[in-house]
Design a protein around this motif. Structure first.
Motif, PDB file in Angstrom:
ATOM      1  N   ASN A 102      24.132  32.855 -20.384  1.00  0.00           N
ATOM      2  CA  ASN A 102      23.444  32.066 -21.404  1.00  0.00           C
ATOM      3  C   ASN A 102      22.494  32.945 -22.208  1.00  0.00           C
ATOM      4  OD1 ASN A 102      21.011  32.368 -19.926  1.00  0.00           O
ATOM      5  ND2 ASN A 102      21.426  30.520 -18.744  1.00  0.00           N
ATOM      6  N   SER A 103      22.724  34.247 -22.163  1.00  0.00           N
ATOM      7  CA  SER A 103      21.901  35.228 -22.867  1.00  0.00           C
ATOM      8  C   SER A 103      22.730  35.930 -23.934  1.00  0.00           C
ATOM      9  CB  SER A 103      21.352  36.246 -21.868  1.00  0.00           C
ATOM     10  OG  SER A 103      22.411  36.817 -21.108  1.00  0.00           O
ATOM     11  N   ILE A 104      22.083  36.805 -24.692  1.00  0.00           N
ATOM     12  CA  ILE A 104      22.767  37.500 -25.786  1.00  0.00           C
ATOM     13  C   ILE A 104      23.837  38.437 -25.263  1.00  0.00           C
ATOM     14  CG2 ILE A 104      22.440  39.163 -27.664  1.00  0.00           C
ATOM     15  CD1 ILE A 104      19.727  37.944 -28.179  1.00  0.00           C
ATOM     16  N   GLY A 105      23.596  39.012 -24.098  1.00  0.00           N
ATOM     17  CA  GLY A 105      24.583  39.952 -23.597  1.00  0.00           C
ATOM     18  C   GLY A 105      24.515  40.150 -22.102  1.00  0.00           C
ATOM     19  N   MET A 106      25.544  40.816 -21.592  1.00  0.00           N
ATOM     20  CA  MET A 106      25.604  41.239 -20.195  1.00  0.00           C
ATOM     21  C   MET A 106      26.485  42.479 -20.138  1.00  0.00           C
ATOM     22  SD  MET A 106      27.427  39.432 -16.886  1.00  0.00           S
ATOM     23  CE  MET A 106      26.209  38.183 -16.501  1.00  0.00           C
ATOM     24  N   TYR A 107      25.960  43.547 -19.560  1.00  0.00           N
ATOM     25  CA  TYR A 107      26.797  44.714 -19.309  1.00  0.00           C
ATOM     26  C   TYR A 107      27.812  44.316 -18.237  1.00  0.00           C
ATOM     27  CZ  TYR A 107      23.086  47.493 -21.558  1.00  0.00           C
ATOM     28  OH  TYR A 107      22.169  48.018 -22.434  1.00  0.00           O
ATOM     29  N   ARG A 108      29.106  44.456 -18.513  1.00  0.00           N
ATOM     30  CA  ARG A 108      30.086  43.972 -17.565  1.00  0.00           C
ATOM     31  C   ARG A 108      31.436  44.660 -17.752  1.00  0.00           C
ATOM     32  NH1 ARG A 108      29.316  40.812 -21.918  1.00  0.00           N
ATOM     33  NH2 ARG A 108      30.963  39.459 -22.739  1.00  0.00           N
ATOM     34  N   ALA A 109      32.212  44.661 -16.692  1.00  0.00           N
ATOM     35  CA  ALA A 109      33.551  45.243 -16.730  1.00  0.00           C
ATOM     36  C   ALA A 109      34.380  44.592 -15.628  1.00  0.00           C
ATOM     37  CB  ALA A 109      33.504  46.754 -16.543  1.00  0.00           C
ATOM     38  N   SER A 110      35.683  44.652 -15.793  1.00  0.00           N
ATOM     39  CA  SER A 110      36.566  44.070 -14.784  1.00  0.00           C
ATOM     40  C   SER A 110      37.937  44.718 -14.851  1.00  0.00           C
ATOM     41  CB  SER A 110      36.708  42.555 -15.001  1.00  0.00           C
ATOM     42  OG  SER A 110      37.318  42.281 -16.257  1.00  0.00           O
ATOM     43  N   VAL A 111      38.640  44.622 -13.728  1.00  0.00           N
ATOM     44  CA  VAL A 111      40.080  44.888 -13.695  1.00  0.00           C
ATOM     45  C   VAL A 111      40.691  43.654 -13.051  1.00  0.00           C
ATOM     46  CG1 VAL A 111      41.941  46.369 -12.924  1.00  0.00           C
ATOM     47  CG2 VAL A 111      39.707  47.370 -13.426  1.00  0.00           C
ATOM     48  N   ASP A 112      41.459  42.901 -13.841  1.00  0.00           N
ATOM     49  CA  ASP A 112      41.977  41.632 -13.352  1.00  0.00           C
ATOM     50  C   ASP A 112      43.204  41.820 -12.476  1.00  0.00           C
ATOM     51  OD1 ASP A 112      44.184  41.952 -15.050  1.00  0.00           O
ATOM     52  OD2 ASP A 112      43.348  40.656 -16.611  1.00  0.00           O
ATOM     53  N   LYS A 113      43.784  40.718 -12.014  1.00  0.00           N
ATOM     54  CA  LYS A 113      44.883  40.804 -11.057  1.00  0.00           C
ATOM     55  C   LYS A 113      46.172  41.348 -11.669  1.00  0.00           C
ATOM     56  CE  LYS A 113      45.850  35.839 -11.490  1.00  0.00           C
ATOM     57  NZ  LYS A 113      45.894  34.555 -10.729  1.00  0.00           N
ATOM     58  N   SER A 114      46.205  41.448 -13.005  1.00  0.00           N
ATOM     59  CA  SER A 114      47.352  42.085 -13.660  1.00  0.00           C
ATOM     60  C   SER A 114      47.108  43.571 -13.900  1.00  0.00           C
ATOM     61  CB  SER A 114      47.651  41.398 -14.994  1.00  0.00           C
ATOM     62  OG  SER A 114      46.617  41.658 -15.934  1.00  0.00           O
ATOM     63  N   GLY A 115      45.916  44.050 -13.512  1.00  0.00           N
ATOM     64  CA  GLY A 115      45.583  45.457 -13.702  1.00  0.00           C
ATOM     65  C   GLY A 115      44.954  45.772 -15.039  1.00  0.00           C
TER      66      GLY A 115
END
Length: 312
Positions: A288-301
């Protein structure tokens, strides 16, 4: 092959794009990518989710770009005090609070979980345990950065714990790092680490090392790591609430996360967000903020690295 996936965050809040240089953004995105890949490599090699989240968080703790480990903010006494927590989906958990001389607090939290009869250790006692279990004493000089010192000086003479003016793209960001993962065996895990808030006093502890507030994992359901204004996340038991909505109401991970983060938490001033992965490997970032440092590798790679809310 059964699904597996991982997501990480480096804090959420007011992250201003107009103050973010291209070089700084590139450096932050690089560290996020390195961290999520470190955790994902553990998963691809058949490792456990709990080891994957530790691997990812250690990379973030070693970077000066995030408020954990090396990049931790300073207290009113110009010291670093760090908190960390890890939870396995089988209900095992370990946490530490107010540690000052441990390079990777998440590794210490892992040892509390694995090698003690306790869940949460704090201060001198946590460090006594650490040194008895092979952790190396790290001088405060290791954690000191000019950026964090300047942040402290800007507000030290006030009673504030948040900058009134942002001189850095994320001075007004609630600094935490975290990771959640599902491994090939169906195990979920979550880990969170933080340096707390600038100018904090009295041994203040936020939500990060508290099970059910900043960190939670439950096999067959969900793993969650939070980033935000810790006092609000504590009061609303954010991660436990999300897990309960999924368990008892049958909500999916997106619905449950958004209901909590955009609901009463936001209404009472609780800025921030969560990362979550469910037992099918579905990942969701709610903020609910302007941003979030984030990253992911999903189940499809598929690898994704993002900073701003509008890019979700």
């Amino acid at each position: 092959m059964p699904p597996f996936s991982i997501a990480i965050h480096g804090g959420a809040g007011t992250i201003l794009p107009e103050q973010m240089s291209a070089s700084l953004q590139s450096a932050i995105e690089h560290d996020l990518e390195v961290a999520v890949k470190a955790g994902y490599q553990v998963l691809t090699q058949g490792g456990l989710s709990v080891d994957a989240v530790v691997a990812a968080v250690k990379v973030l703790e070693d970077s000066p770009h995030f408020n954990a480990g090396k990049g931790s903010v300073l207290t009113h006494k110009e010291m670093v005090e760090m908190d960390a927590c890890i939870m396995n989906g089988n209900s095992e958990a370990g946490a530490v609070a107010c540690v000052r001389h441990i390079k990777n607090p998440i590794a210490l939290a892992y040892d509390v979980m694995q090698q003690s009869q306790h869940v949460l250790l704090m201060g001198d006692g946590a460090e006594e345990f650490a040194f008895q279990h092979g952790h190396i004493f790290t001088e405060q000089d290791y954690f000191f950065t000019d950026r964090r010192y300047e942040q402290l000086m800007a507000i030290k003479d006030s009673n504030s714990v948040a900058l009134s003016e942002a001189n850095y793209p994320d001075d007004d960001k609630h600094g935490t790092v975290g990771a959640v993962a599902l491994d090939q065996y169906g195990n979920l895990a979550a880990a969170t680490s933080t340096g707390g808030i600038t100018n904090k006093k009295y041994g203040r502890v936020g939500d990060s090392p508290i099970i059910g507030a900043g960190t939670f994992a439950e096999n067959g359901n969900v793993a969650i790591s939070a980033a935000g204004v810790g006092e609000f996340f504590l009061r609303k038991a954010v991660s436990a609430d999300i897990a309960a909505r999924m368990r008892y109401l049958g909500e999916n991970v997106q619905t449950a996360c958004e209901a909590v983060i955009q609901g009463e938490l936001k209404e009472m001033g609780g800025e921030g967000g969560v990362i979550a992965v469910d037992c099918q490997g579905e990942i969701h970032f709610a903020l609910n903020s302007i941003g979030m440092y984030r990253a992911s590798v999903d189940k499809s790679g598929q690898l994704n690295v993002k900073i701003y809310a509008e890019k979700t």
